[in-house]
Design an enzyme around this catalytic site. Structure first.
Site, PDB file in Angstrom:
ATOM      1  N   LYS A 151     -10.214   2.346  -2.009  1.00  0.00           N
ATOM      2  CA  LYS A 151     -10.360   1.807  -0.657  1.00  0.00           C
ATOM      3  C   LYS A 151     -11.678   2.239  -0.034  1.00  0.00           C
ATOM      4  O   LYS A 151     -12.015   3.427   0.003  1.00  0.00           O
ATOM      5  CB  LYS A 151      -9.183   2.285   0.202  1.00  0.00           C
ATOM      6  CG  LYS A 151      -9.096   1.682   1.590  1.00  0.00           C
ATOM      7  CD  LYS A 151      -7.781   2.113   2.242  1.00  0.00           C
ATOM      8  CE  LYS A 151      -7.586   1.506   3.613  1.00  0.00           C
ATOM      9  NZ  LYS A 151      -6.268   1.868   4.184  1.00  0.00           N
TER      10      LYS A 151
ATOM     11  N   GLU B 201       0.825  -1.214   0.000  1.00  0.00           N
ATOM     12  CA  GLU B 201       0.000   0.000   0.000  1.00  0.00           C
ATOM     13  C   GLU B 201       0.858   1.263   0.000  1.00  0.00           C
ATOM     14  O   GLU B 201       1.825   1.376   0.756  1.00  0.00           O
ATOM     15  CB  GLU B 201      -0.911  -0.002   1.236  1.00  0.00           C
ATOM     16  CG  GLU B 201      -1.875   1.162   1.291  1.00  0.00           C
ATOM     17  CD  GLU B 201      -2.708   1.188   2.564  1.00  0.00           C
ATOM     18  OE1 GLU B 201      -3.734   1.893   2.588  1.00  0.00           O
ATOM     19  OE2 GLU B 201      -2.335   0.500   3.542  1.00  0.00           O
TER      20      GLU B 201
ATOM     21  N   CYS C 297      -5.746  -2.821   2.507  1.00  0.00           N
ATOM     22  CA  CYS C 297      -5.433  -2.731   3.937  1.00  0.00           C
ATOM     23  C   CYS C 297      -6.649  -2.876   4.855  1.00  0.00           C
ATOM     24  O   CYS C 297      -7.112  -3.984   5.062  1.00  0.00           O
ATOM     25  CB  CYS C 297      -4.661  -1.445   4.227  1.00  0.00           C
ATOM     26  SG  CYS C 297      -3.766  -1.493   5.804  1.00  0.00           S
TER      27      CYS C 297
END
Length: 291
Positions: free
Chosen positions: A113, A40, A150
């Site tokens: 995300k 990331e 993540c």
């Protein structure tokens, strides 16, 4: 399929980070990697340790300079490449975005995300607008990839939605580490929980999971904390949660891991979880909490 994993430490120099990644990509390609996954926000330090408007200058448009760079690498080596970028969508509107390039360098798709954390040293809500592209797998010449980022990896719903739309592999570029004030025992509990929940996604959906984390210590620019010691431990899990590879906690590491994509078909025949889901009883999952 042979998967290339690059677990590395980052600096504040974007050019240096990219050149290092290019060398590491070449290294795993020489080892036979067909799909290469980066961690990331790999172009910079993890800037979310503080809330600083100057850090918005790190963001780039998509397409733009960053996508040109990674597209050229995918095309040069004939690989599918999963990159993670700080996307500037418009002035004052930014996303934490994974971009997938196909073997010809074309952009196969992107994922913004969805779950944005806000914890000490992880002030991501200050920087990132939650994704609006949904949980949509990305089709590539190698297969259908369920890419998330993540904090998304803690939520079973995202993994399930990717699997229900045909994802053959779950992929999580990651930047997670130890908080300096936690005891060593607590630090290890957190790292093991991180790995366990993702292995659960593999089991529940009958498909492999790949998580690629950064490594090394990054100081807190504000000096309010001891910074983050990213715990590495990038791993590949098979569809029954079996560990096919696990990187070290504290070292940079390149690896090429071979996974048997046919195994998912067999596992789903033995464990037909999708068949037995009581979808008629799941409406309550749309609620925040059931009082």
């Amino acid at each position: 399929m042979k998967i290339g994993i690059i677990q590395q430490a980052c600096t504040s120099d974007k050019t240096e980070n990219r050149h290092k990644l290019a060398r590491n990509i070449e290294n795993v390609v020489q080892g036979g990697a067909q799909l290469v996954i980066l961690q990331e926000l790999h172009d910079s330090l993890y800037f979310c340790q503080t809330e600083n408007v100057d850090n918005y200058s790190l963001a780039e448009t998509i397409p733009g300079e960053a996508t040109d760079f990674y597209s050229a690498l995918a095309r040069k080596y004939g690989i599918v490449l999963v990159a993670s970028l700080f996307e500037k969508r418009a002035a004052g509107l930014y996303h934490n975005t994974a971009v997938v390039f196909d073997t010809d360098g074309s952009m196969a798709g992107k994922y913004r995300k969805m779950h944005i954390p806000d914890d000490p040293a992880y002030y991501e809500k200050f920087y990132f607008t939650p994704g609006d592209l949904g949980f949509r797998p990305i089709r590539t010449s190698l297969g259908i990839l369920g890419v998330q980022v993540c904090w998304d990896q803690w939520y079973p719903e995202g993994a399930r939605l990717m699997a229900l739309q045909g994802a053959e592999l779950l992929i999580y570029p990651t930047a997670i580490g130890y908080e300096s004030s936690d005891t060593p025992e607590e630090q290890q509990r957190q790292r093991e929980a991180w790995m366990t929940v993702q292995r659960g996604h593999a089991v529940a959906n009958g498909i492999p999971v790949v998580a690629v984390n950064r490594v090394g210590h990054e100081p807190d620019p504000s000096g309010q904390t001891g910074g983050i010691q990213f715990w590495g431990s990038s791993f590949v899990s098979g569809p029954q949660g079996e560990i096919l590879f696990r990187a070290s906690q504290d070292k940079e590491e390149n690896a090429v891991v071979e996974i048997d994509m046919q195994r998912s078909e067999n596992v789903r025949r033995w464990w037909p979880f999708l068949r037995d889901r009581r979808i008629d009883e799941f409406k309550e999952l749309e609620r925040r909490f059931i009082d």
